[in-house]
Write a protein that holds these residues in place. Structure first.
Motif, mmCIF file in Angstrom:
data_model
loop_
_atom_site.group_PDB
_atom_site.id
_atom_site.type_symbol
_atom_site.label_atom_id
_atom_site.label_comp_id
_atom_site.label_asym_id
_atom_site.label_seq_id
_atom_site.Cartn_x
_atom_site.Cartn_y
_atom_site.Cartn_z
ATOM 1 N N GLY A 186 14.428 12.190 -2.132
ATOM 2 C CA GLY A 186 13.250 11.643 -2.788
ATOM 3 C C GLY A 186 12.101 12.630 -2.664
ATOM 4 N N PRO A 187 11.033 12.427 -3.433
ATOM 5 C CA PRO A 187 9.878 13.329 -3.358
ATOM 6 C C PRO A 187 9.093 13.135 -2.067
ATOM 7 C CG PRO A 187 9.407 11.500 -4.824
ATOM 8 C CD PRO A 187 10.842 11.366 -4.429
ATOM 9 N N THR A 188 8.118 14.012 -1.839
ATOM 10 C CA THR A 188 7.241 13.880 -0.683
ATOM 11 C C THR A 188 6.518 12.534 -0.729
ATOM 12 O OG1 THR A 188 6.889 16.264 -0.628
ATOM 13 C CG2 THR A 188 5.258 14.898 0.496
ATOM 14 N N GLY A 189 6.465 11.858 0.416
ATOM 15 C CA GLY A 189 5.775 10.573 0.490
ATOM 16 C C GLY A 189 6.598 9.386 0.058
ATOM 17 N N SER A 190 7.918 9.562 -0.039
ATOM 18 C CA SER A 190 8.769 8.450 -0.487
ATOM 19 C C SER A 190 9.382 7.671 0.671
ATOM 20 C CB SER A 190 9.883 8.971 -1.410
ATOM 21 O OG SER A 190 10.667 9.947 -0.754
ATOM 22 N N GLY A 191 9.024 8.023 1.911
ATOM 23 C CA GLY A 191 9.508 7.251 3.059
ATOM 24 C C GLY A 191 10.809 7.748 3.650
ATOM 25 N N LYS A 192 11.210 8.976 3.328
ATOM 26 C CA LYS A 192 12.489 9.503 3.831
ATOM 27 C C LYS A 192 12.513 9.568 5.357
ATOM 28 C CE LYS A 192 12.261 13.430 1.607
ATOM 29 N NZ LYS A 192 10.951 13.261 0.947
ATOM 30 N N THR A 193 11.390 9.996 5.947
ATOM 31 C CA THR A 193 11.340 10.132 7.411
ATOM 32 C C THR A 193 11.539 8.784 8.094
ATOM 33 O OG1 THR A 193 9.844 12.018 7.210
ATOM 34 C CG2 THR A 193 9.945 10.932 9.341
ATOM 35 N N ILE A 194 10.917 7.740 7.538
ATOM 36 C CA ILE A 194 11.064 6.404 8.112
ATOM 37 C C ILE A 194 12.529 5.984 8.102
ATOM 38 C CG2 ILE A 194 10.427 3.969 7.869
ATOM 39 C CD1 ILE A 194 7.830 4.889 6.551
ATOM 40 N N HIS A 216 15.057 17.272 -1.303
ATOM 41 C CA HIS A 216 14.075 16.908 -2.333
ATOM 42 C C HIS A 216 14.746 16.859 -3.700
ATOM 43 C CE1 HIS A 216 10.305 16.632 -0.166
ATOM 44 N NE2 HIS A 216 10.640 17.695 0.533
ATOM 45 N N THR A 217 15.351 15.718 -4.031
ATOM 46 C CA THR A 217 15.875 15.479 -5.381
ATOM 47 C C THR A 217 15.452 14.085 -5.815
ATOM 48 O OG1 THR A 217 17.986 14.568 -4.589
ATOM 49 C CG2 THR A 217 17.894 16.948 -4.958
ATOM 50 N N GLN A 260 15.358 7.217 -2.601
ATOM 51 C CA GLN A 260 14.386 6.147 -2.399
ATOM 52 C C GLN A 260 12.989 6.508 -2.883
ATOM 53 O OE1 GLN A 260 14.654 6.199 2.131
ATOM 54 N NE2 GLN A 260 12.452 5.872 1.846
ATOM 55 N N ARG A 261 12.178 5.468 -3.063
ATOM 56 C CA ARG A 261 10.759 5.579 -3.370
ATOM 57 C C ARG A 261 10.028 4.482 -2.597
ATOM 58 N NH1 ARG A 261 13.106 8.996 -5.675
ATOM 59 N NH2 ARG A 261 12.783 9.852 -7.762
ATOM 60 N N LEU A 262 8.712 4.612 -2.497
ATOM 61 C CA LEU A 262 7.878 3.551 -1.950
ATOM 62 C C LEU A 262 6.992 3.004 -3.058
ATOM 63 C CD1 LEU A 262 6.711 4.988 1.497
ATOM 64 C CD2 LEU A 262 8.408 3.212 1.089
ATOM 65 N N VAL A 263 6.948 1.680 -3.194
ATOM 66 C CA VAL A 263 6.087 1.043 -4.191
ATOM 67 C C VAL A 263 5.142 0.074 -3.490
ATOM 68 C CG1 VAL A 263 7.763 1.236 -6.081
ATOM 69 C CG2 VAL A 263 7.783 -0.806 -4.627
ATOM 70 N N ARG A 264 3.966 -0.099 -4.077
ATOM 71 C CA ARG A 264 2.997 -1.044 -3.515
ATOM 72 C C ARG A 264 3.440 -2.480 -3.783
ATOM 73 N NH1 ARG A 264 -2.491 0.657 -6.240
ATOM 74 N NH2 ARG A 264 -1.047 0.903 -7.998
ATOM 75 N N LYS A 265 3.197 -3.344 -2.811
ATOM 76 C CA LYS A 265 3.532 -4.766 -2.961
ATOM 77 C C LYS A 265 2.328 -5.524 -3.516
ATOM 78 C CE LYS A 265 4.799 -5.465 1.338
ATOM 79 N NZ LYS A 265 5.358 -6.153 2.528
ATOM 80 N N LEU A 266 2.607 -6.446 -4.420
ATOM 81 C CA LEU A 266 1.545 -7.293 -4.959
ATOM 82 C C LEU A 266 0.928 -8.141 -3.855
ATOM 83 C CD1 LEU A 266 3.228 -8.514 -8.268
ATOM 84 C CD2 LEU A 266 1.066 -7.242 -8.147
ATOM 85 N N CYS A 267 -0.372 -8.307 -3.922
ATOM 86 C CA CYS A 267 -1.060 -9.186 -2.984
ATOM 87 C C CYS A 267 -0.612 -10.621 -3.231
ATOM 88 C CB CYS A 267 -2.573 -9.062 -3.172
ATOM 89 S SG CYS A 267 -3.517 -10.238 -2.172
ATOM 90 N N GLN A 268 -0.134 -11.269 -2.207
ATOM 91 C CA GLN A 268 0.375 -12.628 -2.345
ATOM 92 C C GLN A 268 -0.740 -13.658 -2.503
ATOM 93 O OE1 GLN A 268 3.823 -13.119 -2.659
ATOM 94 N NE2 GLN A 268 3.607 -10.890 -2.744
ATOM 95 N N HIS A 269 -1.994 -13.246 -2.281
ATOM 96 C CA HIS A 269 -3.117 -14.173 -2.423
ATOM 97 C C HIS A 269 -3.648 -14.245 -3.854
ATOM 98 C CE1 HIS A 269 -3.182 -13.215 1.926
ATOM 99 N NE2 HIS A 269 -3.566 -14.472 2.053
ATOM 100 N N CYS A 270 -3.487 -13.163 -4.627
ATOM 101 C CA CYS A 270 -4.138 -13.157 -5.936
ATOM 102 C C CYS A 270 -3.237 -12.755 -7.098
ATOM 103 C CB CYS A 270 -5.374 -12.250 -5.908
ATOM 104 S SG CYS A 270 -4.995 -10.491 -5.650
ATOM 105 N N GLY A 319 10.250 -0.338 0.129
ATOM 106 C CA GLY A 319 11.130 0.690 -0.404
ATOM 107 C C GLY A 319 11.936 0.219 -1.599
ATOM 108 N N VAL A 320 12.217 1.175 -2.492
ATOM 109 C CA VAL A 320 13.165 0.978 -3.591
ATOM 110 C C VAL A 320 14.297 1.965 -3.335
ATOM 111 C CG1 VAL A 320 13.509 0.967 -6.087
ATOM 112 C CG2 VAL A 320 11.255 0.473 -5.144
ATOM 113 N N TYR A 321 15.522 1.473 -3.299
ATOM 114 C CA TYR A 321 16.632 2.300 -2.826
ATOM 115 C C TYR A 321 17.762 2.411 -3.847
ATOM 116 C CZ TYR A 321 14.354 1.404 1.676
ATOM 117 O OH TYR A 321 13.442 1.310 2.702
#
Length: 386
Positions: free
Chosen positions: A150-158, A245-246, A276-286, A321-323
């Motif tokens: 995945g690209p830089t910042g996609s959560g690979k290290t985690i 990095h692919t 993998q990628r990382l995506v933001r989660k929708l706020c469950q309040h709004c 994560g999206v895997y």
């Protein structure tokens, strides 16, 4: 925020810097940017993967803030012509500082190193039951190669460290070579490369093989030599974990081939590829259900859109994560052995036949579950999303 006087005395600058750093930590920022321009001094923070402007300050503050941050990181405040790197700790968080000269002064970027957020169990990664089983199965192999792409910042290290945590036992000798060491972990022998003295990935890996390792973690496979040693180690009784990095799991095999690794070696060493990628989660309040469904394969799906409220930033809070998991099963191995120059299209067809869930379809599942938005999946996956 602090109200400044026109003279900007030293105590006010110290308080301002402290407030900015505390605000960044409170908002879970991963990076904090201090950017001097001709008419303003811009402060931006990367929150949940998105860079956002937090405040524009008078340009006269640029030098004072730069000096303050350099002092905190124990850097040379008189050196303004060359890049410098350092670090300091605030609120039990390590901040890695990078300073570089730009047109109107020096730009500083702080990377927040929160060790606790990385040390997750693989059950906390947001994997499906099948993906979790595939990862645990690969980690139980006594030898082989596991790649996270995945690209830089996609959560690979985690993902890598979570897998290592699963198998970090007294009966295993785990060695890692990293650039830099992202987080210290008890039970692992971690080495940071130092190119200034000739300590690179290749040199370190060759030394590791004389250290009786069971498991080897390589921060990143960057060139032919590193790839060759990783594959050889995976074939000779070691479990090797690394990143590449692919954009997708299929492209990882193509990249190894381009690095000079023969198909038969890839087929015999690879056990699992995770894209993998990382995506933001929708706020469950709004979050709000969209008035119009979106259509895939002539089927309508409801989805939710981002709003905004005091509990979130722009309608999002946190990331997940999206895997795309590709276990190297006999069908893929046979394909690698039968083709001299295997194409990406052939690999993707084989993945479809094997029932591999692609990044796009994993993203669709998150949209249908109301975890994230269609706009966020399109933003992160880009051309991969159809």
């Amino acid at each position: 925020m602090l109200t400044l006087t026109s003279k900007y005395n030293e105590n006010e600058v110290v308080d301002l810097v402290e407030q900015l750093l505390h605000y960044g930590l409170k908002q879970r920022a991963s990076d904090i940017h201090f950017e001097p321009y001709q008419n303003e001094y811009r402060i931006r923070m990367r929150i949940d993967g998105v860079l956002q402007t937090i405040r524009n300050l008078p340009v006269l503050l640029a030098k004072s803030i730069t000096v303050r941050l350099k002092i905190m990181a124990k850097l040379n405040i008189a050196e303004q012509r060359l890049p410098q790197d350092g670090q300091f700790t605030i609120m039990d968080k390590t901040m890695r500082l990078s300073c570089i000269p730009v047109l109107y002064g020096e730009k500083i970027v702080l990377r927040v190193m929160d060790n606790h957020q990385f040390i997750l169990s693989i059950q906390q990664l947001g994997l499906s039951s099948q993906e979790l089983n595939d990862y645990q199965t690969a980690l139980r192999h006594p030898q082989g190669l596991i790649l996270v792409t995945g690209p830089t910042g996609s959560g690979k290290t985690i993902t890598l460290y979570s897998g290592l945590k699963e198998i970090n036992h007294d009966t295993h000798n785990i060695c890692s070579v990293e650039d830099p060491i992202e987080m210290p972990i008890d039970g692992m022998n971690q080495t940071q490369i130092n190119t200034k003295v000739g300590l690179n990935f290749t040199h370190t890996l060759r030394s590791f093989l004389r250290q009786d390792p069971d498991i080897i973690m390589i921060g990143e496979i960057r060139d032919h030599e590193t790839a060759e040693i990783a594959v050889q180690a995976a074939q000779t009784g070691h479990l090797v974990l690394s990143t590449l990095h692919t954009n997708s799991s299929a492209e990882a095999m193509i990249r190894l081939n381009q690095m000079g690794i023969k198909n038969y070696a890839i087929a015999s060493s690879l056990k699992l590829i995770i894209a993998q990628r990382l995506v933001r989660k929708l706020c469950q309040h709004c979050k709000r259900q969209s008035d119009t469904p979106f259509v895939i394969d002539k089927q309508n799906y409801i989805h939710f859109v981002a709003q905004s409220c005091p509990q979130c930033i722009g309608g999002y809070h946190g990331r997940t994560g999206v895997y795309e998991f590709l276990p190297i099963k006999p069908q893929i191995q046979a394909l690698l052995l039968s083709e001299h120059n295997i194409s990406l299209q052939i690999l993707r067809q084989a993945m479809q036949t094997s029932g591999v869930k692609t990044l796009s379809w994993s993203g669709l599942d998150l949209i249908k579950q109301g975890v994230t938005s269609l706009a966020e999946i399109q933003r992160v996956l880009g051309g991969l999303y159809d």
